[in-house]
Scaffold this active site. Structure first.
Site, PDB file in Angstrom:
ATOM      1  N   GLU A 199       1.751   3.610  -7.029  1.00 22.66           N
ATOM      2  CA  GLU A 199       1.665   2.500  -8.194  1.00 22.66           C
ATOM      3  C   GLU A 199       0.995   3.359  -9.799  1.00 22.66           C
ATOM      4  OE1 GLU A 199       0.902  -1.236  -5.113  1.00 22.66           O
ATOM      5  OE2 GLU A 199      -0.951  -0.153  -6.248  1.00 22.66           O
ATOM      6  N   LYS A 200       1.370   2.498 -10.413  1.00 19.49           N
ATOM      7  CA  LYS A 200       0.694   3.148 -11.838  1.00 19.49           C
ATOM      8  C   LYS A 200      -0.913   2.433 -11.476  1.00 19.49           C
ATOM      9  CE  LYS A 200      -0.618   3.906 -16.161  1.00 19.49           C
ATOM     10  NZ  LYS A 200      -0.423   4.675 -16.344  1.00 19.49           N
ATOM     11  N   PHE A 201      -1.467   3.781 -11.741  1.00 20.47           N
ATOM     12  CA  PHE A 201      -3.862   3.668 -11.494  1.00 20.47           C
ATOM     13  C   PHE A 201      -4.228   2.488 -12.591  1.00 20.47           C
ATOM     14  CE2 PHE A 201      -7.655   5.277 -11.869  1.00 20.47           C
ATOM     15  CZ  PHE A 201      -8.505   4.931 -10.692  1.00 20.47           C
ATOM     16  N   HIS A 207     -10.819  -7.416  -8.768  1.00 21.18           N
ATOM     17  CA  HIS A 207     -10.071  -7.835  -7.289  1.00 21.18           C
ATOM     18  C   HIS A 207     -10.579  -8.965  -6.886  1.00 21.18           C
ATOM     19  CE1 HIS A 207      -9.136  -5.513  -3.510  1.00 21.18           C
ATOM     20  NE2 HIS A 207      -8.930  -7.250  -2.917  1.00 21.18           N
ATOM     21  N   LYS A 236     -14.791  -3.008  -0.196  1.00 21.99           N
ATOM     22  CA  LYS A 236     -15.744  -3.708  -0.939  1.00 21.99           C
ATOM     23  C   LYS A 236     -17.504  -4.028  -0.986  1.00 21.99           C
ATOM     24  CE  LYS A 236     -11.827  -6.506  -0.104  1.00 21.99           C
ATOM     25  NZ  LYS A 236     -11.039  -7.265   0.580  1.00 21.99           N
ATOM     26  N   ARG A 290      -4.677 -11.477   8.518  1.00 23.31           N
ATOM     27  CA  ARG A 290      -5.728 -11.602   9.408  1.00 23.31           C
ATOM     28  C   ARG A 290      -7.670 -12.187   8.974  1.00 23.31           C
ATOM     29  NH1 ARG A 290      -9.173  -7.708   7.280  1.00 23.31           N
ATOM     30  NH2 ARG A 290      -8.428  -5.842   6.434  1.00 23.31           N
TER      31      ARG A 290
END
Length: 448
Positions: A199-201, A207, A236, A290
């Site tokens: 993915e493009k960083f 977030h 996190k 989940r």
């Protein structure tokens, strides 16, 4: 409704499930490794079964032993918690084959969304934006060609990854040529699957994730969103709900999450993770099929028990509420208290807890499996407990969290509490200017 369920997990999430099950009149069986013999879930469950030595692959990931424990004890269903077997479609299939209900999404849901590559495809089909990137890359030549088209820096990610593991930022063609095989090996080591996507960083982003519940009968609702931007090494540390996004953008992201989950008739609890750039563009990143560690903040602002909802859905009772019934009030913040030393690059600090006193008072919740005299084993993650607060607005919730952190005392291992107290005082945090690089770029700046 089930009469007895088995909990295929450990720590605070195992205790969390035990508590709800007990309130529902359901007997519980908890499995444990020899390292967790004296943990609180083992002491409080109705029954407990040792499934192996401390190594996860010989205990909490030992499918034959876990299924045998369920059958021997007469458990009708298995709650996998988070981590370990929670997102393993083969385990869910084996439960089904043995006449045991898996309290979670269907194996088919997990097949479609469990990998990052699969999630991207489902999102695109549901008209949900995704970060510029690729499907599974077979060779380093494919990776080099993709990176040239996307533009450096790029992010190599284990397609089966999670929890921040299996990710590698690549800045140059030379780095990619050297690092591709290494990234495959790491993905195989962590997740038994070498598949990589690219993915493009984005160097600076927020977030934000959407909590959904689906009944597998065509009905999906959201229970708000959470901001999980404060992280270290892609894992996190602090989560809060709701986010501080503009209301129109919040609603757009919430609708995108429900639309994506609805497109596969999702069953149970799930979290759709999005990243937002500085211009307010949002992109779907992945779906965690989940319950999440941070589900507590959603519970605090909705007054709903998400674990109870999981169990009811798995028992065939469906969703007992509609979207209009979900009323979100106030603001909640969660700090993950880890046995780590933030002054030494978050080095793990396992060992005996000599004394522990957790905060209390109005609007304070503590989810923990520890107690005075408990020894934190070095074999698993370093989570000691979760401190969650609620108040009528974000500013008051920050003040309450600081008070609760200062009131919490853990003697023995180093913990992340001192760092969180500093964050609560940080001017950037106070005004909601949070990005995933917050610890590097905002903690040292005193101007605000």
């Amino acid at each position: 409704m089930f009469k007895k369920i088995l909990i295929a997990n450990r720590g605070e999430i195992a205790l969390r499930v035990i508590r709800t099950a007990r309130e529902m009149g359901i007997k519980t069986v908890v499995v444990y490794s020899t390292a967790d013999e004296k943990s609180l879930p083992v002491l409080l469950a109705d029954e407990s079964v040792c499934v192996g030595p401390p190594a996860s692959n010989q205990s909490y990931l030992n499918i034959p032993n876990i299924l045998s424990a369920a059958m021997v004890t007469g458990a009708e269903a298995i709650h996998p918690g988070y981590g370990f077997m929670a997102e393993n479609p083969e385990f869910a299939r084996m439960c089904r084959e043995h006449g045991i209900v898996f309290i979670g999404p269907t194996p088919e849901n997990m097949d479609e969304l469990g990998s990052k590559a699969g999630g991207r495809a489902v999102a695109a089909a549901a008209n949900v934006p995704v970060v510029p990137g690729t499907g599974v890359l077979d060779t380093v030549e494919d990776a080099l060609a993709a990176a040239k088209q996307i533009g450096y820096p790029v992010l190599l990610k284990a397609s089966a990854g999670g929890g921040g593991r299996g990710q590698k930022v690549i800045h140059t063609q030379e780095e990619l040529a050297k690092g591709f095989a290494q990234a495959q090996e790491e993905a195989k080591l962590y997740f038994s699957d070498p598949a990589l996507i690219m993915e493009k960083f984005l160097t600076e982003f927020r977030h934000v994730e959407v909590q959904v519940m689906g009944d597998g009968q065509g009905k999906v609702i959201h229970i708000g969103e959470r901001d999980c931007s404060i992280q270290r090494r892609n894992q996190k540390l602090i989560e809060e709900a709701p986010s501080t996004l503009p209301e129109s953008l919040r609603q757009e992201i919430l609708a995108a999450g429900v639309r994506l989950a609805s497109s596969i008739n999702y069953t149970g609890a799930g979290t759709l993770e999005f990243i937002l750039d500085r211009d307010g563009n949002y992109y779907f990143m992945e779906m965690n099929t989940r319950i999440q560690v941070e589900h507590c903040v959603s519970e605090m602002i909705s007054n709903l028990d998400l674990v109870r909802m999981q169990i009811e859905i798995a028992a065939g009772e469906g969703l007992k509420i509609s979207q209009e019934d979900v009323v979100l009030t106030g603001h909640a913040i969660e700090c993950r208290i880890n046995a780590e030393d933030p002054d030494k690059d978050f080095r793990p600090s396992a060992g005996k807890i000599d004394e522990v006193h957790f905060a209390g008072g109005p609007g304070v919740r503590v989810d923990t499996h520890t107690y005075s005299g408990y020894s934190i084993p070095p074999n698993y993650d370093s989570l000691v407990g979760k401190l969650i607060v609620w108040h009528e607005d974000r500013d008051k919730a920050i003040h309450r969290m600081k008070r609760a952190l200062e009131e919490t005392v853990i003697q023995g291992p180093k913990t992340t509490i001192p760092l969180y107290i500093k964050i609560m005082d940080n001017p950037f945090y106070k005004r909601g200017a949070v990005m995933t690089n917050f610890l590097k770029t905002r903690m040292e700046n005193k101007e605000g």
